[in-house]
Each structure stands twice: as structure tokens, then as C-alpha cells.
Design a protein around this motif. Structure first.
Motif, PDB file in Angstrom:
ATOM      1  N   GLU A   1      -6.493  -6.691  -2.814  1.00 41.74           N
ATOM      2  CA  GLU A   1      -7.207  -7.316  -1.696  1.00 41.74           C
ATOM      3  C   GLU A   1      -6.213  -8.184  -0.938  1.00 41.74           C
ATOM      4  O   GLU A   1      -5.659  -9.135  -1.501  1.00 41.74           O
ATOM      5  N   ALA A   2      -5.990  -7.852   0.335  1.00 41.03           N
ATOM      6  CA  ALA A   2      -4.994  -8.573   1.136  1.00 41.03           C
ATOM      7  C   ALA A   2      -5.602  -8.985   2.468  1.00 41.03           C
ATOM      8  O   ALA A   2      -6.338  -8.216   3.096  1.00 41.03           O
ATOM      9  N   GLY A   3      -5.235 -10.196   2.908  1.00 45.60           N
ATOM     10  CA  GLY A   3      -5.778 -10.706   4.160  1.00 45.60           C
ATOM     11  C   GLY A   3      -5.361  -9.919   5.369  1.00 45.60           C
ATOM     12  O   GLY A   3      -6.094  -9.860   6.365  1.00 45.60           O
ATOM     13  N   SER A   4      -4.166  -9.281   5.317  1.00 43.59           N
ATOM     14  CA  SER A   4      -3.737  -8.467   6.447  1.00 43.59           C
ATOM     15  C   SER A   4      -3.375  -7.049   5.998  1.00 43.59           C
ATOM     16  O   SER A   4      -4.204  -6.149   6.104  1.00 43.59           O
ATOM     17  N   THR A   5      -2.183  -6.823   5.425  1.00 45.85           N
ATOM     18  CA  THR A   5      -1.746  -5.447   5.171  1.00 45.85           C
ATOM     19  C   THR A   5      -1.502  -5.165   3.689  1.00 45.85           C
ATOM     20  O   THR A   5      -1.085  -6.032   2.929  1.00 45.85           O
ATOM     21  N   VAL A   6      -1.747  -3.907   3.333  1.00 48.05           N
ATOM     22  CA  VAL A   6      -1.388  -3.383   2.013  1.00 48.05           C
ATOM     23  C   VAL A   6      -0.495  -2.178   2.219  1.00 48.05           C
ATOM     24  O   VAL A   6      -0.834  -1.267   2.981  1.00 48.05           O
ATOM     25  N   THR A   7       0.653  -2.168   1.500  1.00 45.40           N
ATOM     26  CA  THR A   7       1.570  -1.021   1.563  1.00 45.40           C
ATOM     27  C   THR A   7       1.885  -0.571   0.153  1.00 45.40           C
ATOM     28  O   THR A   7       2.374  -1.363  -0.667  1.00 45.40           O
ATOM     29  N   LEU A   8       1.586   0.697  -0.138  1.00 41.40           N
ATOM     30  CA  LEU A   8       1.860   1.281  -1.449  1.00 41.40           C
ATOM     31  C   LEU A   8       2.862   2.410  -1.297  1.00 41.40           C
ATOM     32  O   LEU A   8       2.635   3.360  -0.539  1.00 41.40           O
ATOM     33  N   GLU A   9       3.991   2.305  -2.022  1.00 41.44           N
ATOM     34  CA  GLU A   9       4.964   3.392  -2.010  1.00 41.44           C
ATOM     35  C   GLU A   9       4.481   4.548  -2.891  1.00 41.44           C
ATOM     36  O   GLU A   9       3.406   4.487  -3.490  1.00 41.44           O
ATOM     37  N   GLN A  10       5.292   5.588  -2.987  1.00 39.61           N
ATOM     38  CA  GLN A  10       4.857   6.831  -3.622  1.00 39.61           C
ATOM     39  C   GLN A  10       4.480   6.636  -5.093  1.00 39.61           C
ATOM     40  O   GLN A  10       5.020   5.809  -5.799  1.00 39.61           O
ATOM     41  N   ASN A  11       3.519   7.460  -5.495  1.00 39.90           N
ATOM     42  CA  ASN A  11       3.082   7.558  -6.895  1.00 39.90           C
ATOM     43  C   ASN A  11       2.486   6.266  -7.448  1.00 39.90           C
ATOM     44  O   ASN A  11       2.534   6.020  -8.659  1.00 39.90           O
ATOM     45  N   ALA A  12       1.907   5.472  -6.584  1.00 40.53           N
ATOM     46  CA  ALA A  12       1.184   4.291  -7.053  1.00 40.53           C
ATOM     47  C   ALA A  12      -0.165   4.708  -7.621  1.00 40.53           C
ATOM     48  O   ALA A  12      -0.758   5.702  -7.201  1.00 40.53           O
TER      49      ALA A  12
END
Length: 383
Positions: free
Chosen positions: A127-138
Motif C-alpha cells: 500500500e503506497a500513497g503514490s507509486t508502486v513499482t515491482l521488478e520482474q518475478n515479484a
């Protein structure tokens, strides 16, 4: 009169026993539940293991291959390098950045951004107030919710839903069990987590410890130059307290519940490979190092390989050398608390021990009772 004195002594022992005998005046559950607290930053080098919860008023930084046996709460940013394992949750008032192959057994919540490296595993929600970034294979076992954008790289698996306040960008070969990702979602992340200063709580405890009846004055000029041994009691040093390199301080409990309180006017230092060793100490006993910093910063240092037992309450910074150890007694993790500054440990250090947790604490009003009980126990031994 002798019988009355004897009965009073027994009554005191019963009362001390009912307050868990171990003298842990940490005042409230916020402190009691922590193994590491800094009123500034916490910085842990490669391979540091912390068995318990940690909290910093500002940033928490963990280098590669570290382990945290509890939760991480950062007043600003939390930064974890590769291969870190967290047995609890991560909360950061602003941002969280996790490197590759990090494993988190709880949620990750931030006030702004949450960024994850490749092969990250999160067992709860993100849970993020602005952005979430997940790289590969998360892999995320819960929901992913962001106030603005969500970006998920190829090969990732989200076991519940993805909700982005503005835009969700999902690569090929991403599995979302809850259905297609939602852009312009009305599902809002929770408010940013907040960390409040524990300075007043720590300094209040320190003042109450200092006010206890003293059982002995330690000669700061030469105490710790050789191996030393002390029974339970309240000990004062009017200046510094140093355990020299390679020397051992043995705390002898004589098989009874008891407490050691060290009131240190200025700074506390444990030399390289120095040790605090427990002899016949019960699990209900306690050790408190009270570094007051009167006229100084109140700095606490552990040399490389130093081994310390108990809780360290330090006005100023706490600095642990490589392969140093701070552990509690019995099921207690022990801990390090800086009222005004930072906590830093070098590579492969350990705080706590496997399976340890918080300690039970008496109410603040019992501090004077416990102090009197300790005083009577020690004086009875010396007769």
C-alpha cells in the motif's frame, strides 16, 4: 522486631515477584515491543541480524543479507539491500526501497513510493500513497494499492487485486488472481504511517533509574581494566564506564531473580572482544545500562566481537562494531535505545536471539518498590 523485619522482607520479595521481579521500566508498550530504537537513523551493515522490532524517527537502512525478526517502522525512508529477510511488516512514512530477493512476511506500507527489486516476495499487502513499482518475478500474496501509479514487470504474480489511483502498467506474463488491474481506482491506500519520537519516554526512564538507591559506586578510573564480577544491584559511575578489550564482566545472580542497573554519567564503552557473562542468572532477571550523557553526548560503543547482555538506554548514539552482540535474558531480546541520536551496527552483528520477544514490564509506579526490593535483597546478601 526481628520477626517483623523478616516478615516485611518476605512481603517485599512477594511484591517484587508479582511485578515479574525483573526490573524493566520501559513505561509503555511502544518501547517494550522494540529491540532497536533511534531518535535519528538506524544503519545496519551486511549480515546484521536483529531478532525483534526496530523503529527510527528518520531512516532505516539495512545492507545485504540482513535479517529482521520483527517489524520495521521508519519515520521517513526504509531502504533494504538484496537478500534481506523481514519476519514482520515494513512501514515507512515516505518511501520504501527493497532490493532483489528480499522477503517480507507481512505488509509493506508507505506514505509515497514503494519500489521493489527482482524476485521480491511480500506475504501481505503493498500500500503506497503514490507509486508502486515491482521488478520482474515479484510475488505478492495480498493486494497492491497505490494512490497514483502501479508498474509490474514480467513474470510477477499478484495473488489478489491491483488498484492504481491513476495508471496501472502491467507487463506480459503477469498473473493477477483478483482479475484485471484497475486504473483510476477509487480504492485509496491508507494514510501514511507515522513514527513519533520516543525521546521523552526514554529520558523519563533514565531519570527514574538514576534516582534509585545506589548499592555501589564503580571506580570509573580502573573498573573494567581487569575481569570483574558483580551481584545484582544498582551501580553508579560518576564518569565513564569501560570494559577493556578482552575483559569479562560476570553478573552473578546466585540463582535468584534480580536486576542489575548501571547508571553511567557520561559514556559507555565495551572494548574489542569484551564480554558480559551471566552466572546463575534466572530468566526473570534484567540488566539495564543507563547512559546519561551528563556533560557529554552520552555515547555507547561496542568494539568488534564485544558481547553485551540486557537493554542499553543511551542519551546519544549507539555504535556496534563487527560481530558484536546484544542479547537479553531468557525470552527477552534485549535491546538498544538511543534517546537523541543514531544506532549503527557493523557487519555480522546480532541483536537478540532466535525466538526472543518483548519483555513484561511493571507499571511505572512499581519502580520505587522494585528499587527498594533490590536494595533489601543485596543488603541481605552482604550481612
Amino acid at each position: 522486631m526481628q520477626r517483623l523485619t523478616h516478615l516485611f522482607f518476605i512481603l517485599m520479595i512477594i511484591l517484587v515477584s508479582s511485578a515479574n521481579a525483573s526490573f524493566h521500566p520501559l513505561l509503555d508498550s511502544d518501547l517494550n515491543d522494540l529491540s532497536v530504537y533511534a531518535n535519528g537513523t538506524i544503519t545496519m551493515a551486511d549480515g546484521v541480524i536483529t531478532h525483534g522490532n526496530m523503529q527510527a524517527l528518520t531512516t532505516i537502512t539495512l545492507a545485504a543479507n540482513g535479517q529482521v525478526g520483527g517489524n520495521i517502522e521508519a519515520g521517513s525512508t526504509a531502504t533494504l539491500s538484496d537478500n534481506v529477510i523481514v519476519a514482520g511488516y515494513i512501514e515507512a512514512s515516505t518511501t520504501a526501497t527493497l532490493g532483489a530477493d528480499v522477503n517480507v512476511m507481512g505488509k509493506v506500507q508507505t506514505g509515497t513510493t514503494a519500489t521493489f527489486g527482482a524476485n521480491v516476495y511480500v506475504d501481505g499487502n503493498i500500500e503506497a500513497g503514490s507509486t508502486v513499482t515491482l521488478e520482474q518475478n515479484a510475488e505478492v500474496m495480498g493486494n497492491v494499492v497505490a494512490g497514483s501509479t502501479v508498474t509490474i514487470a514480467a513474470g510477477s504474480h499478484i495473488h489478489q487485486n491491483v488498484d492504481a489511483g491513476t495508471t496501472a502498467t502491467i507487463a506480459a506474463n503477469v498473473i493477477i488472481d483478483g482479475g484485471p488491474a484497475t486504473s483510476d481506482s477509487s480504492k485509496a491506500p491508507p494514510p501514511a504511517p507515522v513514527v513519533t519520537s520516543k525521546e521523552n519516554q526514554i529520558t523519563t526512564v533514565q531519570a527514574e533509574l538514576k534516582a534509585l538507591v545506589t548499592d555501589g559506586e564503580l571506580d570509573w578510573d580502573d573498573f573494567g581494566d581487569n575481569d570483574e564480577s558483580l551481584v545484582a544491584g544498582v551501580y553508579n559511575s560518576v564518569n565513564y564506564l569501560t570494559i577493556a578489550a578482552g575483559k569479562t564482566l560476570t553478573l552473578d545472580g546466585n540463582g535468584m531473580d534480580g536486576s542489575w542497573v548501571f547508571n553511567i554519567a557520561k559514556n559507555l564503552s565495551f572494548g574489542i572482544d569484551s564480554k558480559v557473562v551471566l552466572l546463575n542468572v534466572t530468566d526473570n532477571s534484567s540488566i539495564l545500562w543507563n547512559v546519561l550523557g551528563e556533560g557529554t553526548t552520552g555515547f555507547t560503543s561496542l568494539g568488534a566481537g564485544a558481547e553485551v547482555r540486557g537493554h542499553i538506554l543511551s542519551k546519544g548514539a549507539i555504535d556496534g562494531g563487527a560481530i558484536s552482540l546484544v542479547a537479553g535474558i531468557g525470552d527477552s531480546c534485549g535491546g538498544v535505545f538511543s534517546a537523541t541520536s543514531t544506532v549503527t551496527f557493523a557487519a555480522d552483528s546480532i541483536i537478540g536471539h532466535q525466538g526472543c520477544g518483548a519483555v513484561d514490564v511493571p507499571e511505572p509506579a512499581t519502580i520505587w518498590l522494585l528499587g527498594l526490593g533490590i536494595f533489601m535483597i543485596v543488603n541481605r546478601k552482604h550481612r
